[in-house]
Design an enzyme around this catalytic site. Structure first.
Site, short mmCIF file in Angstrom:
data_model
loop_
_atom_site.label_atom_id
_atom_site.label_comp_id
_atom_site.label_asym_id
_atom_site.label_seq_id
_atom_site.Cartn_x
_atom_site.Cartn_y
_atom_site.Cartn_z
N LYS A 44 0.81 -1.23 0.00
CA LYS A 44 0.00 0.00 0.00
C LYS A 44 0.84 1.28 0.00
O LYS A 44 0.35 2.36 0.31
CB LYS A 44 -1.03 0.07 1.15
CG LYS A 44 -1.83 -1.17 1.43
CD LYS A 44 -2.24 -1.94 0.22
CE LYS A 44 -3.26 -1.22 -0.62
NZ LYS A 44 -3.51 -2.00 -1.87
N HIS A 99 7.40 -7.34 -1.72
CA HIS A 99 7.03 -6.75 -0.43
C HIS A 99 7.84 -7.40 0.70
O HIS A 99 7.56 -7.16 1.88
CB HIS A 99 5.56 -7.02 -0.12
CG HIS A 99 4.59 -6.25 -0.95
ND1 HIS A 99 4.77 -4.96 -1.34
CD2 HIS A 99 3.36 -6.62 -1.45
CE1 HIS A 99 3.71 -4.56 -2.04
NE2 HIS A 99 2.86 -5.54 -2.13
N SER A 129 -5.17 2.81 3.86
CA SER A 129 -5.26 2.14 2.57
C SER A 129 -5.34 0.62 2.78
O SER A 129 -6.15 -0.07 2.16
CB SER A 129 -4.03 2.51 1.73
OG SER A 129 -4.07 1.88 0.48
P1 A3P Z 1 -5.06 4.66 -1.40
O1 A3P Z 1 -5.72 3.41 -0.93
O2 A3P Z 1 -4.65 5.57 -0.28
O3 A3P Z 1 -5.86 5.38 -2.45
P2 A3P Z 1 -0.03 -0.44 -3.66
O4 A3P Z 1 0.12 -0.36 -5.14
O5 A3P Z 1 1.29 -0.53 -2.95
O6 A3P Z 1 -0.97 -1.52 -3.28
O7 A3P Z 1 -0.63 0.93 -3.16
C1 A3P Z 1 -1.98 1.29 -3.40
C2 A3P Z 1 -2.12 2.78 -3.10
O8 A3P Z 1 -1.45 3.53 -4.12
C3 A3P Z 1 -3.58 3.21 -3.10
O9 A3P Z 1 -3.69 4.23 -2.11
C4 A3P Z 1 -3.72 3.76 -4.51
O10 A3P Z 1 -4.79 4.65 -4.70
C5 A3P Z 1 -2.38 4.47 -4.68
N1 A3P Z 1 -2.08 4.70 -6.10
C6 A3P Z 1 -2.08 3.81 -7.10
N2 A3P Z 1 -1.82 4.41 -8.28
C7 A3P Z 1 -1.65 5.72 -8.01
C8 A3P Z 1 -1.37 6.88 -8.82
N3 A3P Z 1 -1.21 6.78 -10.13
N4 A3P Z 1 -1.26 8.07 -8.19
C9 A3P Z 1 -1.42 8.18 -6.84
N5 A3P Z 1 -1.70 7.12 -6.03
C10 A3P Z 1 -1.81 5.91 -6.61
#
Ligand code: A3P
Length: 285
Positions: A44, A99, A129
């Site tokens: 996340k 991870h 998140s």
């Molecule tokens: P939120 O749940 O706070 O919106 P991961 O890829 O490590 O699982 O992380 C997911 C988080 O990254 C989510 O956060 C998601 O919305 C955010 N995220 C993914 N793509 C993004 C982008 N292009 N710009 C900003 N945040 C992004």
């Protein structure tokens, strides 16, 4: 019913897609090559955003591949049952996500010239998140409230273990030439500047029009709409009510979810566990 996680060396892993034998092989047998690039994150932190950004840098902004192949096939997760065989059989330079905490990562990294990027995000936003993600997934224990998940997170009783130990462990590599530390908050505030930093680290150069394409196709709005990226094609067996990984994509969302008492308790644990790092190491503090 999914009751618990897959446990390996005291760390919880999602109950689906992770096997102990593979986790063992990843640590002891996986050989990194010098042209490999690894994206390292605690879940996340913006893993998929960074992975897409790097892929777009590699294709000079061309997103064609992105619209037909799921993100986890283009950039496999090293420690997963699906990702590991894919990576060991892949010829040529490999881009992979992981991870894993540092002590479970392939030992070969420490004598290799492979490059790694470690992306850090404010753990309060990661907690929120993570709560929305894991409570929708049939991948382990489902917290019945944010309060429950808050307690688990502070104790490290969540998938991939403690954020504090993950970050502390990986930051021990921060002086290595082949290791780049990035922050989600900087990527939000100055996306172009972060892309330039990545290009410099990888020895790549983008023309201005290519940079514009990378910016466009890695934006939250674009990524959110693409099924091959937003996790919406994952089956109902894992997300019974569906999921869009691109939930909010903001910084500071935790302020809308934490109580005053939770914010204070979090600060206290953060200060205790992250004591000793130089000022500026965690830009949001
Ligand atoms: P939120 O749940 O706070 O919106 P991961 O890829 O490590 O699982 O992380 C997911 C988080 O990254 C989510 O956060 C998601 O919305 C955010 N995220 C993914 N793509 C993004 C982008 N292009 N710009 C900003 N945040 C992004």
């Amino acid at each position: 019913m999914m009751s618990d996680y897959t446990w390996f060396e005291g760390i919880a892993f999602p109950a689906v897609g992770f096997g102990k034998e593979i986790l063992e092989d990843v640590r002891n047998k996986f050989v990194l090559k010098e042209d490999d690039l690894i994206i390292l994150t605690y879940p996340k932190s913006g893993t998929n955003w960074l992975a897409e950004t790097v892929r777009l840098i590699q294709t000079k902004g061309d997103p064609t591949w992105f619209q037909s192949v799921p993100i986890w096939q283009r950039t496999p997760w090293l420690e997963t049952d699906i990702g590991y065989p894919k990576l060991i059989n892949k010829e040529g330079p490999r881009l992979m996500n992981s991870h894993l905490p540092i002590h479970l990562f392939p030992k070969s990294l420490f004598s290799s010239k492979a490059k790694a990027i470690y992306l850090i995000r404010n753990p309060r936003d990661i907690l929120v998140s993570g709560y929305f993600f894991w409570s929708k997934a049939k991948l382990g224990k489902n917290p019945e409230s944010l309060g429950t998940y808050f307690e688990w997170f502070l104790k490290g009783n969540v998938p991939f273990g403690s954020w504090f130990e993950h970050v502390r462990g990986w930051l021990s590599m921060r002086e290595w030439d082949n290791f780049l530390v990035l922050y989600y908050e900087d990527m939000k505030k100055d996306t172009k500047g972060t892309i330039k930093k990545i290009c410099e680290f990888l020895g790549k150069k983008l023309e201005p029009d290519e940079m514009d394409l990378v910016l466009k196709h890695s934006s939250f709005q674009v990524m959110k709409e693409i099924n091959m990226i937003n996790f919406s094609i994952i089956g109902k067996d894992v997300f019974p009510n569906g999921l869009n990984l691109m939930r909010k994509g903001t910084t500071g969302d935790w302020k809308k979810h934490f109580t005053v008492a939770q914010a204070e308790a979090f600060d206290k644990v953060f200060q205790e566990k992250m004591a000793g790092f130089p000022p500026g190491m965690f830009p949001w503090e």
